[in-house]
Design a protein around this motif. Sequence first.
Motif, PDB file in Angstrom:
ATOM      1  N   VAL A   3       0.830  -1.200   0.000  1.00  0.00           N
ATOM      2  CA  VAL A   3       0.000   0.000   0.000  1.00  0.00           C
ATOM      3  C   VAL A   3       0.867   1.253   0.000  1.00  0.00           C
ATOM      4  O   VAL A   3       0.584   2.227  -0.709  1.00  0.00           O
ATOM      5  CB  VAL A   3      -0.947  -0.017   1.225  1.00  0.00           C
ATOM      6  N   SER A   4       1.952   1.233   0.756  1.00  0.00           N
ATOM      7  CA  SER A   4       2.827   2.412   0.798  1.00  0.00           C
ATOM      8  C   SER A   4       3.484   2.668  -0.554  1.00  0.00           C
ATOM      9  O   SER A   4       3.663   3.817  -0.953  1.00  0.00           O
ATOM     10  CB  SER A   4       3.890   2.258   1.897  1.00  0.00           C
ATOM     11  N   ASP A   5       3.809   1.614  -1.290  1.00  0.00           N
ATOM     12  CA  ASP A   5       4.379   1.784  -2.631  1.00  0.00           C
ATOM     13  C   ASP A   5       3.350   2.423  -3.577  1.00  0.00           C
ATOM     14  O   ASP A   5       3.686   3.279  -4.396  1.00  0.00           O
ATOM     15  CB  ASP A   5       4.845   0.437  -3.193  1.00  0.00           C
ATOM     16  N   ARG A   6       2.105   1.989  -3.448  1.00  0.00           N
ATOM     17  CA  ARG A   6       1.043   2.560  -4.288  1.00  0.00           C
ATOM     18  C   ARG A   6       0.829   4.045  -3.962  1.00  0.00           C
ATOM     19  O   ARG A   6       0.633   4.862  -4.851  1.00  0.00           O
ATOM     20  CB  ARG A   6      -0.259   1.795  -4.103  1.00  0.00           C
ATOM     21  N   VAL A   7       0.842   4.364  -2.694  1.00  0.00           N
ATOM     22  CA  VAL A   7       0.658   5.752  -2.279  1.00  0.00           C
ATOM     23  C   VAL A   7       1.807   6.610  -2.801  1.00  0.00           C
ATOM     24  O   VAL A   7       1.589   7.705  -3.333  1.00  0.00           O
ATOM     25  CB  VAL A   7       0.527   5.859  -0.740  1.00  0.00           C
ATOM     26  N   SER A   9       3.726   5.971  -5.349  1.00  0.00           N
ATOM     27  CA  SER A   9       3.602   6.032  -6.814  1.00  0.00           C
ATOM     28  C   SER A   9       2.540   7.061  -7.212  1.00  0.00           C
ATOM     29  O   SER A   9       2.735   7.847  -8.152  1.00  0.00           O
ATOM     30  CB  SER A   9       3.242   4.651  -7.354  1.00  0.00           C
ATOM     31  N   ALA A  10       1.419   7.062  -6.500  1.00  0.00           N
ATOM     32  CA  ALA A  10       0.351   8.023  -6.797  1.00  0.00           C
ATOM     33  C   ALA A  10       0.820   9.452  -6.533  1.00  0.00           C
ATOM     34  O   ALA A  10       0.552  10.362  -7.334  1.00  0.00           O
ATOM     35  CB  ALA A  10      -0.885   7.705  -5.970  1.00  0.00           C
ATOM     36  N   LEU A  11       1.517   9.664  -5.432  1.00  0.00           N
ATOM     37  CA  LEU A  11       2.028  11.005  -5.126  1.00  0.00           C
ATOM     38  C   LEU A  11       3.042  11.456  -6.173  1.00  0.00           C
ATOM     39  O   LEU A  11       3.045  12.620  -6.593  1.00  0.00           O
ATOM     40  CB  LEU A  11       2.658  11.035  -3.732  1.00  0.00           C
ATOM     41  N   THR A  12       3.904  10.559  -6.607  1.00  0.00           N
ATOM     42  CA  THR A  12       4.884  10.879  -7.645  1.00  0.00           C
ATOM     43  C   THR A  12       4.173  11.270  -8.941  1.00  0.00           C
ATOM     44  O   THR A  12       4.551  12.245  -9.598  1.00  0.00           O
ATOM     45  CB  THR A  12       5.818   9.677  -7.895  1.00  0.00           C
ATOM     46  N   THR A  13       3.131  10.526  -9.278  1.00  0.00           N
ATOM     47  CA  THR A  13       2.359  10.825 -10.487  1.00  0.00           C
ATOM     48  C   THR A  13       1.694  12.196 -10.375  1.00  0.00           C
ATOM     49  O   THR A  13       1.711  12.992 -11.329  1.00  0.00           O
ATOM     50  CB  THR A  13       1.301   9.736 -10.725  1.00  0.00           C
ATOM     51  N   VAL A  14       1.133  12.504  -9.227  1.00  0.00           N
ATOM     52  CA  VAL A  14       0.471  13.796  -9.023  1.00  0.00           C
ATOM     53  C   VAL A  14       1.489  14.928  -9.132  1.00  0.00           C
ATOM     54  O   VAL A  14       1.219  15.967  -9.753  1.00  0.00           O
ATOM     55  CB  VAL A  14      -0.259  13.822  -7.659  1.00  0.00           C
ATOM     56  N   ILE A  15       2.664  14.755  -8.564  1.00  0.00           N
ATOM     57  CA  ILE A  15       3.704  15.792  -8.634  1.00  0.00           C
ATOM     58  C   ILE A  15       4.139  16.013 -10.076  1.00  0.00           C
ATOM     59  O   ILE A  15       4.290  17.156 -10.522  1.00  0.00           O
ATOM     60  CB  ILE A  15       4.901  15.419  -7.726  1.00  0.00           C
ATOM     61  N   ARG A  16       4.313  14.931 -10.818  1.00  0.00           N
ATOM     62  CA  ARG A  16       4.685  15.061 -12.245  1.00  0.00           C
ATOM     63  C   ARG A  16       3.588  15.768 -13.033  1.00  0.00           C
ATOM     64  O   ARG A  16       3.864  16.621 -13.880  1.00  0.00           O
ATOM     65  CB  ARG A  16       4.963  13.686 -12.841  1.00  0.00           C
TER      66      ARG A  16
END
Length: 80
Positions: A3-7, A9-16
Amino acid sequence: MSVSDRVLSALTTVIRMNDKVEEMAGLMKEQQRRLDDLQGRVIRLETVLELALHRSSGTSGRLLEADGDVDPDRADECLR
């Protein structure tokens, strides 16, 4: 994948995505500036064209009025 990896990854995507949105906003501002500049140039060209057309039609009208031999009903034919 945890779950932490998904979170993360999602935060990285949002920042990009945020970086891309900010870049696009800058490009849109630049395009709007260019459009405003072009609009001003078109307005100036229209003004010059209207003045030139008005001046040329005004000169023709004055010449026809000064010439007493021209029939007012046929004045349009003389302008062609």
